[in-house]
Motif scaffolding. Structure first.
Motif, mmCIF file in Angstrom:
data_model
loop_
_atom_site.group_PDB
_atom_site.id
_atom_site.type_symbol
_atom_site.label_atom_id
_atom_site.label_comp_id
_atom_site.label_asym_id
_atom_site.label_seq_id
_atom_site.Cartn_x
_atom_site.Cartn_y
_atom_site.Cartn_z
ATOM 1 N N GLN A 10 42.879 45.966 65.651
ATOM 2 C CA GLN A 10 43.559 44.674 65.593
ATOM 3 C C GLN A 10 44.014 44.415 64.165
ATOM 4 O OE1 GLN A 10 40.475 42.291 67.677
ATOM 5 N NE2 GLN A 10 42.246 41.512 68.806
ATOM 6 N N ASP A 11 45.215 43.821 64.047
ATOM 7 C CA ASP A 11 45.721 43.471 62.722
ATOM 8 C C ASP A 11 45.120 42.145 62.268
ATOM 9 O OD1 ASP A 11 47.157 41.416 64.007
ATOM 10 O OD2 ASP A 11 49.110 42.334 63.665
ATOM 11 N N HIS A 15 46.377 40.867 66.661
ATOM 12 C CA HIS A 15 47.247 41.552 67.609
ATOM 13 C C HIS A 15 46.807 43.005 67.684
ATOM 14 C CE1 HIS A 15 50.544 38.419 66.540
ATOM 15 N NE2 HIS A 15 49.740 37.983 67.498
ATOM 16 N N TRP A 16 46.897 43.589 68.883
ATOM 17 C CA TRP A 16 46.485 44.984 69.047
ATOM 18 C C TRP A 16 47.548 45.938 68.537
ATOM 19 C CZ3 TRP A 16 41.736 46.387 69.597
ATOM 20 C CH2 TRP A 16 40.826 45.478 70.142
ATOM 21 N N VAL A 17 47.080 46.977 67.861
ATOM 22 C CA VAL A 17 47.943 47.997 67.276
ATOM 23 C C VAL A 17 47.444 49.362 67.756
ATOM 24 C CG1 VAL A 17 48.754 49.023 65.105
ATOM 25 C CG2 VAL A 17 48.287 46.558 65.225
ATOM 26 N N GLN A 26 51.673 51.279 65.961
ATOM 27 C CA GLN A 26 52.656 50.457 66.657
ATOM 28 C C GLN A 26 51.949 49.307 67.374
ATOM 29 O OE1 GLN A 26 55.660 52.538 68.889
ATOM 30 N NE2 GLN A 26 55.675 50.950 70.440
ATOM 31 N N HIS A 27 52.464 48.087 67.188
ATOM 32 C CA HIS A 27 51.928 46.934 67.909
ATOM 33 C C HIS A 27 52.152 47.111 69.404
ATOM 34 C CE1 HIS A 27 51.856 44.847 64.009
ATOM 35 N NE2 HIS A 27 50.882 44.160 64.580
ATOM 36 N N ARG A 29 51.803 44.473 72.116
ATOM 37 C CA ARG A 29 51.549 43.092 72.520
ATOM 38 C C ARG A 29 51.786 42.884 74.014
ATOM 39 N NH1 ARG A 29 54.486 42.715 67.637
ATOM 40 N NH2 ARG A 29 53.281 41.727 65.992
#
Length: 71
Positions: A10-11, A15-17, A26-27, A29
């Motif tokens: 997670q950033d 948000h999941w990466v 790469q995200h 979402r």
């Protein structure tokens, strides 16, 4: 260029990466209606996605698909 997912983190905004085999990130979402990725919202979904491919926007056609580069 299609690259396999090798993991997730997670950033800073939670948000999941996805970590890709090429070493890029790469995200991934879940943001309907543009991105319907309900699998990213659960641990089970993310685990099942490891090994599947995403389009890496940073890799060019000349880049090797493996081994993983870590930048």
């Amino acid at each position: 260029m299609q690259r396999r997912i090798v993991g997730f983190h997670q950033d800073e905004e939670q948000h999941w990466v996805a970590h890709l085999e090429c070493g890029h990130n790469q995200h991934v979402r879940h943001n309907p209606p543009w991105f319907v990725r309900t699998w990213v919202t659960t641990e089970e979904g993310r685990s099942a996605a490891v090994g599947t491919c995403l389009e890496c926007r940073l890799c060019g056609p000349d880049e090797p698909s493996s081994p993983a580069r870590h930048s």
